[in-house]
Structures are given as C-alpha cells and as structure tokens.
Design a protein around this motif. Structure first.
Motif, short mmCIF file in Angstrom:
data_model
loop_
_atom_site.label_atom_id
_atom_site.label_comp_id
_atom_site.label_asym_id
_atom_site.label_seq_id
_atom_site.Cartn_x
_atom_site.Cartn_y
_atom_site.Cartn_z
N ALA A 180 0.82 -1.21 0.00
CA ALA A 180 0.00 0.00 0.00
C ALA A 180 0.86 1.26 0.00
O ALA A 180 0.52 2.26 -0.63
CB ALA A 180 -0.93 -0.01 1.21
N VAL A 223 2.57 1.98 -6.12
CA VAL A 223 2.78 1.53 -7.50
C VAL A 223 1.46 0.92 -7.97
O VAL A 223 0.63 0.53 -7.15
CB VAL A 223 3.89 0.45 -7.58
CG1 VAL A 223 5.19 1.01 -7.07
CG2 VAL A 223 3.50 -0.79 -6.81
N LEU A 250 -0.41 -1.99 -10.40
CA LEU A 250 -0.09 -3.29 -11.00
C LEU A 250 -1.24 -3.70 -11.91
O LEU A 250 -2.39 -3.75 -11.49
CB LEU A 250 0.09 -4.30 -9.87
CG LEU A 250 0.57 -5.70 -10.18
CD1 LEU A 250 1.89 -5.69 -10.91
CD2 LEU A 250 0.70 -6.50 -8.89
N LEU A 258 -9.76 -7.45 -12.19
CA LEU A 258 -10.93 -6.64 -11.85
C LEU A 258 -11.70 -7.29 -10.72
O LEU A 258 -11.82 -8.50 -10.65
CB LEU A 258 -11.85 -6.50 -13.06
CG LEU A 258 -11.27 -5.72 -14.22
CD1 LEU A 258 -12.31 -5.57 -15.30
CD2 LEU A 258 -10.79 -4.37 -13.76
N TYR A 259 -12.26 -6.43 -9.84
CA TYR A 259 -13.05 -6.97 -8.76
C TYR A 259 -14.39 -7.41 -9.30
O TYR A 259 -15.11 -6.65 -9.93
CB TYR A 259 -13.24 -5.92 -7.67
CG TYR A 259 -11.93 -5.41 -7.14
CD1 TYR A 259 -11.03 -6.29 -6.56
CD2 TYR A 259 -11.58 -4.08 -7.25
CE1 TYR A 259 -9.81 -5.84 -6.10
CE2 TYR A 259 -10.36 -3.63 -6.79
CZ TYR A 259 -9.47 -4.51 -6.22
OH TYR A 259 -8.28 -4.08 -5.77
N PHE A 273 -12.41 2.17 -6.61
CA PHE A 273 -11.90 1.38 -5.49
C PHE A 273 -10.54 1.84 -4.96
O PHE A 273 -10.40 2.08 -3.77
CB PHE A 273 -11.86 -0.09 -5.91
CG PHE A 273 -11.57 -1.03 -4.78
CD1 PHE A 273 -12.57 -1.41 -3.90
CD2 PHE A 273 -10.29 -1.54 -4.60
CE1 PHE A 273 -12.30 -2.27 -2.85
CE2 PHE A 273 -10.02 -2.41 -3.55
CZ PHE A 273 -11.03 -2.77 -2.68
N PRO A 274 -9.54 2.01 -5.82
CA PRO A 274 -8.25 2.46 -5.27
C PRO A 274 -8.32 3.85 -4.65
O PRO A 274 -7.55 4.15 -3.74
CB PRO A 274 -7.31 2.45 -6.47
CG PRO A 274 -8.14 2.25 -7.66
CD PRO A 274 -9.47 1.74 -7.25
N LYS A 330 -10.75 5.02 -2.94
CA LYS A 330 -11.47 4.99 -1.67
C LYS A 330 -10.60 4.49 -0.54
O LYS A 330 -11.02 4.48 0.61
CB LYS A 330 -12.70 4.10 -1.81
CG LYS A 330 -13.82 4.80 -2.54
CD LYS A 330 -15.06 3.94 -2.55
CE LYS A 330 -16.22 4.67 -3.19
NZ LYS A 330 -17.22 3.73 -3.72
N ALA A 331 -9.39 4.04 -0.86
CA ALA A 331 -8.51 3.54 0.19
C ALA A 331 -8.24 4.65 1.20
O ALA A 331 -8.08 5.81 0.82
CB ALA A 331 -7.21 3.04 -0.41
N LYS A 332 -8.21 4.25 2.47
CA LYS A 332 -8.05 5.25 3.53
C LYS A 332 -6.77 6.06 3.37
O LYS A 332 -6.76 7.25 3.67
CB LYS A 332 -8.04 4.55 4.89
CG LYS A 332 -9.41 4.03 5.27
CD LYS A 332 -9.65 4.17 6.77
CE LYS A 332 -11.01 3.65 7.16
NZ LYS A 332 -11.11 2.18 7.01
N ILE A 333 -5.68 5.42 2.90
CA ILE A 333 -4.43 6.16 2.84
C ILE A 333 -4.45 7.25 1.79
O ILE A 333 -3.58 8.10 1.77
CB ILE A 333 -3.21 5.25 2.56
CG1 ILE A 333 -3.46 4.40 1.31
CG2 ILE A 333 -2.87 4.39 3.74
CD1 ILE A 333 -2.17 3.83 0.77
N ARG A 334 -5.46 7.24 0.89
CA ARG A 334 -5.41 8.23 -0.18
C ARG A 334 -6.30 9.45 0.06
O ARG A 334 -5.98 10.55 -0.36
CB ARG A 334 -5.76 7.58 -1.53
CG ARG A 334 -4.57 7.63 -2.47
CD ARG A 334 -4.87 6.94 -3.76
NE ARG A 334 -4.97 5.52 -3.59
CZ ARG A 334 -3.92 4.73 -3.54
NH1 ARG A 334 -2.71 5.22 -3.65
NH2 ARG A 334 -4.06 3.44 -3.36
N ARG A 347 -7.95 1.54 -13.82
CA ARG A 347 -7.83 1.48 -12.36
C ARG A 347 -6.44 1.88 -11.91
O ARG A 347 -6.24 2.36 -10.81
CB ARG A 347 -8.15 0.08 -11.86
CG ARG A 347 -8.86 0.10 -10.54
CD ARG A 347 -9.14 -1.28 -10.06
NE ARG A 347 -7.93 -2.07 -10.02
CZ ARG A 347 -7.90 -3.39 -10.01
NH1 ARG A 347 -9.00 -4.06 -10.03
NH2 ARG A 347 -6.75 -4.03 -9.98
N ARG A 404 -5.13 6.48 -10.18
CA ARG A 404 -4.36 6.66 -8.94
C ARG A 404 -3.21 7.61 -9.08
O ARG A 404 -2.65 8.06 -8.10
CB ARG A 404 -3.81 5.30 -8.51
CG ARG A 404 -4.81 4.43 -7.86
CD ARG A 404 -4.17 3.12 -7.49
NE ARG A 404 -2.85 3.34 -6.93
CZ ARG A 404 -1.98 2.39 -6.72
NH1 ARG A 404 -2.26 1.16 -7.04
NH2 ARG A 404 -0.82 2.66 -6.20
#
Ligand SMILES: Nc1ncnc2c1ncn2[C@@H]1O[C@H](COP(=O)(O)OP(=O)(O)OP(=O)(O)O)[C@@H](O)[C@H]1O
Ligand SMILES: [Mg+2]
Lengths: 318, 358
Positions: free
Chosen positions: B73, B77, B79, B86-87, B98-99, B101-105, B148, B152
């Motif tokens: 995380a 990078v 991938l 794909l989810y 999705f990427p 919504k990650a908390k770190i972003r 996706r 980012r």
C-alpha cells in the motif's frame, strides 16, 4: 432438447423421472409421518395400519405448550362451559391444564426451543467465523507444517463423539459448566470448527488471490482486503458451511442429554421426554418435532440459492 | 513518476531460484520492457517491486529510497495483470473508484468523480461505467484494469503481460494506446512480456531476462543490432537470426570448408582457427546471381512485400528475407551471400558477442 425423440429415449426419460419420484417419496415419508401425526387425534396416532384420512386437529400443539395433569373425576359441566376452546380440548382428552392462581402453566417446550436457538445460532456464528479466518490463514499464508495442522484439525472428527462423553461429562462437572448455554456453545463450536475450517478452505482456495493482491497494491490493508474482497466472494461457501454447522448443532442429542437437564436444555432431549401424564403422547411428541424442523427448513430455504452453488463445493462456478 | 533501482536482487522459492543477482535501473518517465520466456522471473520481478514478495537478498529503491520494509500500500505503485485484475461484483465505475477509496489516499468525492471521468475518457470506456465487469469483453476488461491504475496517478506502472490474453488485432491496438498513454502521462512504466514484438515496438529500453539473470539492457536498437550473446540475439527478430557454427580462417568465416565460406570485411579478429558462431539476420542475407555460396531453396513463405526463404547450403539450414519480386521456386538452386558489415561474431563456446567481450 432434441425436437425428435425416439420412443426409447422417451421411455428412459420417464423411467428416470419415476425413479426420482420414488426416491423423493421415500425421503419424505418420515416427514409426512411426523407432520400428519402432529395433527391427529391421540387415538389415531398408533393405529395399525396408520390412518391416512382423519379430521386434523390442533390439540397436540395445545398439549405441547401446556402443563397438564390427569383428571381424577369428570369435569363439572359449568367449568367445561366456562373454559376457552383450547382448554376444552384438554378436558376432552381426560386431562386438565395446570394453573397457578389464574395463569396457565406453560410446558418446558418454549424455553427448550429458545435454548436450542441460542446454542445453535451462537455456535454456528462462532464456528463459521473462526473457521473462515483459520481457513483464510491456511489458504493464503505459508504456515509451517500446514498439512499436519490441517490433518490434526480433521482428526478431531475421526472418532465418534460419544467416545469422549464420559470424560466430557466429568470435565464439565468439574468446571461447573453443566447445564449452561456457554457449555453447549463451546462444545458445538469445537465440534463444528474442524468441519468449518476444511469446508471454508476449499471455498477460499477457489478465490484467486490476485483480487486481494490488487487491493493491497491499491492501498488497502490485508484486513480491509479480506472484508471487502474475500468475504463477499466467499458468501456461497459461508452459507453452505453455516447450514451444515447449524443442522449439526440444532440436532445434537447425546451431549445435550448428558450435559443439560433444565436451564440450558435444548429441545432434542426434551421432546421425547415429555411423556405427558399417563402414557406417551405421540401426537404431542410429533407436534414438538414438527415445530423443531421448521427453523432448519426456513434457514435452508432462505439460503437455498447459495446452497445450490455451495453444495457442488466450488466444482461449478457461476 | 519515479526512478526505480534494483540492486543485487536474488529471490528463491524453496529450491528454485527465480532471480539471481539482478541489477536494474529504470529511469524516470521511461518505458522499460522486461523480455523473457516463461519462468524467466518476470512476474517475480514485478511482485518484488510491488511489495507482494520480499527479496531473499538485495535492495529495491524507489526514488532513491530503500523500500524494503514498506508494504504494497505504501509503495504507491500500480499493477496491471494479465487477468483476474478486476473486482467481480463491482461495476466498472466501482472498480475505478476502489483504489481512490482507500483510507491512505483520502480523495474527495468531487476529485474522485473527476479522475474516473478523465480515465474513462482516455481509455474510451465511458459507455461502460455502469456495467458489471463480468459482462465485459477481454479488451474492455483490460482497459478497465489500466484505468484502475491511471486514476491513482501512481509513481510507477507495473504491467504483467497485460495484452497476452487478447487476440492479435486488439493487442496491436492496445499496444499503440498504451504507448501513447505513457507518453501523455509522462509516467514510468515497467512492462513485462514474452512477446518480442511488444518489446521492440513499445520500449524505450529493453531488459532481456534469461532464467532469472538479466543478460542485457539497452534500447531496442542496441538489443537488435548488438546483442550481448546468442540468447539475446535469438530473443528478438522475426524470423529469428541465423546462427552458423564455424571458424575464422584468413579473415573469412568458414562454415563448411570449401562449400560454405564467406568474407567478413575486416571484422575478423586475428585468432586463426578460433571456433565462432556467426550471427546474421535474415534481412542481411541476399540472394543474387554470382554470389559466393550455392544453396537450394527448401521453402518459400510469402508475406506480401517480402518473401522468407528457407535455404540449404552444405547441409546447413538458414533463412533469408528477400523482396517479393524475386522469382524463386522450391528446390531451385540459387546463390546467396551476406552483408559482411552486419555479421555478429559470438565466441564458439560461451556464446558471448566478441564486440561485448572486447
Ligand atoms: N510462489 C512461488 N512458489 C514457488 N515457485 C515460484 C513461485 N512464484 C514463482 N516461482 C518460480 O519462479 C520462477 C519464475 O517465475 P515467474 O512467475 O516470475 O516467471 P515469469 O517470467 O513471470 O513466467 P510466465 O511468462 O510464465 O508468467 C519459475 O520457475 C516459477 O516456477
Ligand atoms: Mg508471469
């Protein structure tokens, strides 16, 4: 479907359908028997050959839920007239409903049923959640001695549980867990856990780990990836596992009989024990059994879509 | 955008060694293609950089910082995989979000909508945004996975054979799109493939991987014209390079004494009689009357503007690319020669190019 079927094919088809019907009827026969007995007048319950046509009545269920004693002398006319309809049914059978003051004394059945629900639901939740996490660990991480651990977990199911009945009984008595909900919950969870781990491992192995890895790279923690990606993909497996665990816990008889007697007693040891006053009342027993079948039937019905997929153990996808 | 460096990376899986002492530098904004056959360690290299695997030995630097202890995380990078990327159950839009919504972003909803819209536009998947991913075609799926990655704005794009599951036409189209995308974004790309055409057509730099060892890095031109050894020479070019075993004698290449000898025009080193492998690409073999060597035509393949001939001279089979206008028949006897300037000399035992060995 071929438009043109030879008569031989048609015959084979009919035979196969007939065979399916016969087998289904054989499987359904005991359920029909229980269901019909639950609505029979007591006198017809044990006739040979069994009575098939009869006026269904609700009396067995009234008996199931009430405490009764045998009438020593016939009931007085005005008392009978004043009684509510359901109480008259009891008088008709030569018994009276026990009352303390004005309130009707309920039988032990509702409480036993509630105990069954508490124990089965809690132990199923525990066994499935612990099993899923354990299976995930085994499936995704390099665990030293993985095969040995898995074998060990399975080996707890290799001897008939009754073999350990006496030691269990002594242990439970020593730690004061006899006749407690928590005692049965622990026991059933432990019993179902090995099954749950193995079943869930099969399902989780089927979920490509690329999904979670993509989530990890996308900025999620392992835990978040588990809840967001793995769990939704595993619902089919979880549903199938939950149904199996629930059925096992719900139907368990021997340990419940041995380790509980009142406060935490579940329905299975209770139902056959309610002999009523006088001879065994098969109609009340059938009524108790009939109601007891319902939660499993409902649970299975609610999860049926998942089950159809889950039963194939991942062999058929989509 | 970032600079990537791998220093002395070794990765072992139990008894198999996937990568051996790998040193690799990828410049900021570079399109780097790692070319290798199956099992060469391409995926392993990507997974190491992404942080999905830990190296047995060696260090990985992103922008000069050792990221050895960082999780996937934190490395920032992206991938893109060949498949499964794909989810399921999510729509295309949800996949793209999705990427973010990650908390770190912590991307604001407005910004998120913006970025998804922009990525969808670049990749021409706007009409698919509300579709479930199971209903997409292979090419659409791969576009979404690339989308996706680009929403980012990652420091590096890692791509693991993202085109190999697609059919030839689509592959060609997406190849161009990817290359354009990389130039528009000015991003650093590490793209792995076993397809030499992809490598040659997309790369700023190619790294050739042979069973866990990086044999050579260089521009497509360097790799093609000046391969470090016979392995690299064979990995690029279609039809493949001709390699003749022979000896150096009197400044000439002797493949079969008397019947198959060719001049080298001063390329020769003074090692008389040294065993050499002579490498010459099919386009540097010419077929013309009066040339030095006599050969029979074994096979003729017509490719529109050119023909590929399979020739047999003194029981040695080799290929030549000739103009389609040249009239030849199977079993005909022709005369051929090579362009002595283009012949590459490899040491007969080690396979190393003499130019590189010095
Ligand atoms: N998790 C693993 N466990 C054991 N061996 C592995 C693992 N991952 C890779 N390997 C081995 O490492 C070597 C390199 O594998 P890698 O997947 O990097 O190859 P690749 O170049 O990506 O090949 P391909 O073109 O087939 O994808 C192979 O021999 C492979 O078997
Ligand atoms: Mg690979």
């Amino acid at each position: 479907m071929a438009a043109v079927q030879t008569s031989r094919q048609r015959l084979a088809n009919r035979l196969a359908i007939a065979a399916v019907i016969v087998v289904t009827l054989i499987f359904l026969a005991p359920i029909y028997w229980i269901g019909s007995t639950a609505f029979k007048p007591r006198a017809l319950a044990t006739t040979v050959p069994p009575t098939v046509l009869f006026q269904p009545e609700i009396t067995p269920f009234i008996k199931l839920f009430t405490k009764r004693v045998q009438l020593t002398r016939p009931v007085e006319e005005e008392v009978y007239e004043a009684a509510p309809w359901w109480e008259r049914r009891i008088y008709d059978g030569g018994e009276r409903v026990l009352r303390v003051g004005d309130s009707v004394q309920l039988s032990g059945y509702p409480d036993r049923f509630k105990n069954s629900l508490i124990v089965a639901v809690t132990s199923t939740l525990l066994a499935v959640s612990m099993g899923t996490l354990t299976a995930y660990g085994f499936s995704r991480f390099r665990v030293p001695g993985e095969q040995d651990w898995l074998f060990f977990i399975l080996s707890t199911r290799m001897l008939p549980p009754v073999v350990v009945a006496i030691p269990m009984f002594l242990m439970y008595r020593a730690v004061g867990m006899t006749d407690t909900h928590i005692g049965l919950i622990i026991l059933y969870t432990a019993f179902n856990l090995s099954f749950s781990v193995w079943l869930m491992k099969g399902f989780i192995d089927e979920i490509p780990k690329e999904y979670e890895e993509a989530a990890l790279v996308d900025g999620y923690t392992r835990m978040q990836a588990f809840f967001k990606i793995v769990l939704p993909e595993a619902t089919t497996g979880i549903a199938a596992t939950a149904v199996f665990c629930f059925i096992t816990a719900w139907n368990e008889y021997a340990f419940a009989l041995m380790l509980t007697n009142r406060d935490a007693q579940t329905a299975p040891p209770f139902i056959p024990a309610q002999v009523g006053s006088g001879l065994t009342d098969w109609t009340a027993i059938a009524a108790g059994t009939f109601l007891f079948l319902l939660p499993v039937a409902i649970f299975t019905f609610l999860l049926r879509n998942h089950l159809l997929r889950g039963m194939s153990f991942g062999a058929i996808r989509k | 955008m970032a600079h990537i460096e791998l220093r002395g990376i070794t990765k072992k899986f139990g008894a198999t060694t996937a990568l051996r002492k790998l040193d690799l530098q990828i410049g900021d904004g570079e399109f780097f293609v790692l070319l290798g056959q199956t099992g060469a360690g391409k995926t392993t290299t990507l997974r190491l950089i992404a942080g999905l695997e830990k190296p047995t030995e060696g260090q990985i630097f992103i922008d000069g910082v050792d990221v050895g202890t960082w999780g996937p995380a934190e490395r920032d990078v992206a991938l893109v995989l060949q498949q499964y990327s794909l989810y399921p159950r999510y729509t295309v839009r949800e996949n793209l979000e999705f990427p973010l919504k990650a908390k770190i972003r912590r991307v604001e909803p407005d910004e998120m909508r913006d970025r998804v819209a922009r990525a969808a536009k670049i990749l021409r998947i706007e009409h698919l945004l509300d579709r479930k991913t199971e209903r997409l075609s292979g090419g659409e799926m791969q576009r979404v996975s690339i989308g996706r990655a680009i929403v980012r704005k990652p420091r590096v794009f890692l791509m693991d054979e993202p085109l190999s599951a697609l059919d030839a036409k689509l592959r060609e189209a997406l190849r161009t799109e990817l290359k354009n995308l990389q130039m528009t974004l000015g991003a650093t790309f590490l793209f792995v493939t076993h397809d030499q055409i992809e490598a040659m057509s997309m790369a700023d730099k190619i790294g050739v991987l042979d069973r866990g060892r990086l044999v050579q890095t260089g521009t497509p031109n360097e790799i093609y014209n000046n391969p470090r050894n016979t392995f690299v020479a064979r990995s690029v070019g279609s039809p493949p390079i001709n390699l003749f075993e022979g000896r150096l004698q009197g400044g000439r290449a002797v493949i079969k004494p008397g019947t198959f000898e060719l001049p080298l025009n001063g390329q020769a080193v003074p090692d008389e009689g040294r065993p050499i492998i002579f490498g010459v690409r099919p386009e540097d073999v010419s077929v013309e009357p009066g040339a030095a060597v006599e050969a029979t035509v074994h096979d003729v393949e017509n490719h529109g503007v050119e023909k590929i001939l399979t020739l047999n001279a003194a029981q040695t089979i080799f290929r030549a690319t000739v103009p389609a206008t040249l009239k030849v028949e199977v079993d005909e006897t022709v005369r051929c020669a090579w362009n002595p300037q283009k012949v590459i000399l490899f040491d007969g035992s080690s396979g190393l190019s003499l130019r590189h060995a010095g």
